[in-house]
Design a protein around this motif. Structure first.
Motif, PDB file in Angstrom:
ATOM      1  N   LEU A  92     -13.094   0.156   0.120  1.00  0.00           N
ATOM      2  CA  LEU A  92     -12.071  -0.395  -0.769  1.00  0.00           C
ATOM      3  C   LEU A  92     -12.645  -0.489  -2.175  1.00  0.00           C
ATOM      4  O   LEU A  92     -13.657  -1.149  -2.404  1.00  0.00           O
ATOM      5  N   ARG A  93     -12.003   0.213  -3.116  1.00  0.00           N
ATOM      6  CA  ARG A  93     -12.402   0.154  -4.518  1.00  0.00           C
ATOM      7  C   ARG A  93     -11.303  -0.546  -5.308  1.00  0.00           C
ATOM      8  O   ARG A  93     -10.114  -0.302  -5.088  1.00  0.00           O
ATOM      9  N   SER A  94     -11.725  -1.390  -6.233  1.00  0.00           N
ATOM     10  CA  SER A  94     -10.768  -2.157  -7.018  1.00  0.00           C
ATOM     11  C   SER A  94     -11.180  -2.127  -8.483  1.00  0.00           C
ATOM     12  O   SER A  94     -12.362  -2.320  -8.807  1.00  0.00           O
ATOM     13  N   SER A 137      -5.094  -5.804 -10.488  1.00  0.00           N
ATOM     14  CA  SER A 137      -6.031  -4.711 -10.230  1.00  0.00           C
ATOM     15  C   SER A 137      -5.327  -3.512  -9.601  1.00  0.00           C
ATOM     16  O   SER A 137      -4.218  -3.623  -9.056  1.00  0.00           O
ATOM     17  N   GLU A 193      -6.089  -0.823  -6.631  1.00  0.00           N
ATOM     18  CA  GLU A 193      -6.954  -0.755  -5.459  1.00  0.00           C
ATOM     19  C   GLU A 193      -6.754   0.570  -4.739  1.00  0.00           C
ATOM     20  O   GLU A 193      -5.631   1.079  -4.636  1.00  0.00           O
ATOM     21  N   TRP A 214       0.839  -1.201   0.000  1.00  0.00           N
ATOM     22  CA  TRP A 214       0.000   0.000   0.000  1.00  0.00           C
ATOM     23  C   TRP A 214       0.874   1.250   0.000  1.00  0.00           C
ATOM     24  O   TRP A 214       1.856   1.336   0.722  1.00  0.00           O
ATOM     25  N   THR A 263      -1.835  -4.396  -7.669  1.00  0.00           N
ATOM     26  CA  THR A 263      -1.586  -5.819  -7.459  1.00  0.00           C
ATOM     27  C   THR A 263      -1.343  -6.493  -8.808  1.00  0.00           C
ATOM     28  O   THR A 263      -1.192  -5.832  -9.834  1.00  0.00           O
ATOM     29  N   TYR A 288      -3.247   3.359  -1.731  1.00  0.00           N
ATOM     30  CA  TYR A 288      -3.502   2.697  -3.002  1.00  0.00           C
ATOM     31  C   TYR A 288      -2.375   1.709  -3.275  1.00  0.00           C
ATOM     32  O   TYR A 288      -1.275   1.814  -2.714  1.00  0.00           O
ATOM     33  N   ARG A 347      -7.978   2.486  -1.050  1.00  0.00           N
ATOM     34  CA  ARG A 347      -8.588   2.305   0.270  1.00  0.00           C
ATOM     35  C   ARG A 347      -8.720   3.664   0.940  1.00  0.00           C
ATOM     36  O   ARG A 347      -7.738   4.398   1.081  1.00  0.00           O
TER      37      ARG A 347
END
Length: 509
Positions: free
Chosen positions: A91-93, A79, A81, A9, A76, A73, A83
């Motif tokens: 949490l948006r992905s 994706s 992500e 993160w 990954t 953010y 937060r």
């Protein structure tokens, strides 16, 4: 200045807190001017203002710190992500394979601090529902993250050349836009609303009232032309400055084999990415003034740029420039040169319809109004009505002929070319495989004239592009030639083969 946790993160740049305090410039500047005018002796109102600024500063800084500290953010394997939230964590992905464009923007304050806002748009992000925004990152981090997102989304190394860069010589086309006149009145309207909002009547200000009185008592044959000249000069200066701010540091290039990148902005920088797979064509725009000066601008017809309003803002790939350069950019964006000359003409009845419209809406109403007023009030207005009719009729007929000559359509290889307009002429080149539907529209008047307006439906740009006043007997056949298979079943034994006649005066295929 971007932190990273052990699980990947990352935090936003800490200088974002300074951006939140940019609003303080106006009240502090006003307070400083007051202190300067009074020799540093502030009254009670000044101290109250200073206290309010201090309290609001503390509140906004605290809120900004909490937002910054709780926003993280990461990217990954599949994706992006984000937060956020203090009491309610969110949490948006966004899957990386759905990322369609990555925009970088920076207002003047962010540019001074070296910050940039990154917005990642995805397929189906109309209205911003599927867009992630990181406000804000350092400029190097934003550029690196943008490259990473595009690479992880499937982009490959760029081999295509730069299509266009900033050129000071284009500034000569700035006065040939709407803002040379409209910008002056828009600015005056904005100032008027500001004064009206704070309870000040502009016409009651001393020097304004005196200026109008002197203007009314002066020689109008001299002051009116001088006033118009002042408006034009102000508009020219304003349009040049606005052009320089919007399109300074401009660069159009294929950042990789699958992504077209546009970057521009002198104070507020904006960077837009357009995926090649969602590029449907280009639109060559030639408004009347710009066309008279030999200029044109270019927009991309592409999906994934938001709703229609956002698409109009983000689809510009070339500012007003020479027409030759605009055609070169069109070829570079399309990947091939598509001729736009020698298009199929429209029937002569289309000319008659445009002449009738011009006379009906532009010549007849003012002439009748002046004639009626002259009959009721003074014979002078009768002469004005006759003079207006004599002057306006040839102008209206000329514009109608120009609009008719602009009409044209053709199939050129893999592309469909459509052109129309006189005040805002536009030549649209679309990929034929991008056309999803055809709409045939008519009215009782056009049906009697034997013409029909055909709209090519595209999931990009304006959603549909019209071929106005085509011959009704050729419309369906042309649509079938442009996109074989869509209208084939309607060609044989169907009224649409000759003309789309139905109760609603419109048939969608």
């Amino acid at each position: 200045m971007t932190g990273r946790d052990t699980d990947g993160w990352r935090s936003l740049d800490a200088r974002t807190l300074l951006v939140h305090c940019a609003w303080m410039a106006a009240p502090l500047g006003s307070l400083a001017l007051t202190a300067l005018a009074t020799g540093g002796d502030l009254d009670l109102r000044g101290w109250i203002t200073l206290g309010v600024i201090g309290v609001v500063f503390a509140v906004i800084t605290t809120a900004g710190f909490v937002t910054w500290s709780r926003t993280r953010y990461r990217v990954t394997g599949d994706s992006l992500e984000l937060r956020t939230g203090l009491f309610t964590r969110r949490l948006r992905s966004v899957p990386l394979h759905r990322v369609r464009n990555v925009d970088l923007t920076a207002n003047p304050v962010q540019r001074v601090l070296g910050l940039t806002v990154l917005r990642a748009g995805t397929a189906g992000s109309a209205g911003g529902r599927s867009e992630l925004s990181l406000d804000a990152l350092s400029r190097p981090e934003a550029v690196r993250l943008r490259a990473e997102l595009l690479a992880r989304a499937g982009a490959v190394s760029a081999q295509d050349p730069v299509l266009a860069t900033a050129d000071p010589r284009r500034l000569r086309y700035a006065p040939l836009t709407f803002w040379v006149f409209g910008g002056v009145f828009a600015a005056l309207g904005a100032v008027w609303r500001v004064f009206d909002g704070i309870g000040i009547k502009p016409w009651r200000i001393g020097f304004v009232r005196r200026s109008f009185e002197e203007f009314g008592h002066s020689a109008l044959w001299l002051t009116v032309p001088l006033a118009l000249l002042a408006v034009v000069v102000t508009g020219v200066i304003g349009s040049v400055l606005l052009y320089a701010e919007n399109w300074g540091r401009y660069r159009l290039e294929w950042t990789d084999e699958a992504t077209l990148g546009v970057r521009h902005g002198l104070l507020t920088t904006r960077s837009v990415s357009i995926e090649r797979a969602r590029l449907r064509g280009v639109a060559l725009r030639e408004p009347m003034l710009l066309r008279a000066g030999g200029g044109a601008s270019v927009r991309a017809v592409a999906g994934g740029l938001g709703n229609r309003e956002e698409n109009r803002k983000r689809s510009a790939v070339l500012p007003p420039a020479s027409r030759a350069e605009a055609l070169r950019v069109c070829a570079g964006v399309l990947g091939e040169e598509v001729p736009t000359d020698g298009l199929l003409p429209h029937p002569r009845v289309a000319l008659r319809r445009r002449v009738v419209r011009a006379l009906t809406w532009c010549v007849l109403p003012p002439t009748v109004a002046l004639a009626v007023l002259g009959w009721l009030l003074t014979p002078v207005l009768l002469y004005c009505a006759a003079g207006y009719a004599l002057l306006a009729t040839p102008v209206a007929c000329h514009l109608a002929r120009d609009a008719y000559r602009a009409l044209g359509h053709a199939v050129r290889g893999r592309h469909l070319v459509v052109r129309s307009g006189t005040f805002g002429r536009e030549t649209v080149t679309l990929r034929r495989d991008a056309v999803l539907a055809w709409t045939f529209s008519d009215t009782p008047f056009s049906r009697r004239s034997g013409v029909v307006t055909v709209t090519a439906g595209v999931a990009a740009g304006e959603d549909g592009y019209r071929i106005r006043d085509m011959s009704a007997t050729e419309a369906a056949g042309f649509a079938d030639t442009a996109t074989p298979g869509i209208v084939t079943e309607f060609l044989d034994g169907s009224p649409l083969a000759d003309h789309p006649r139905n109760a609603s005066d419109e048939a969608r295929i």
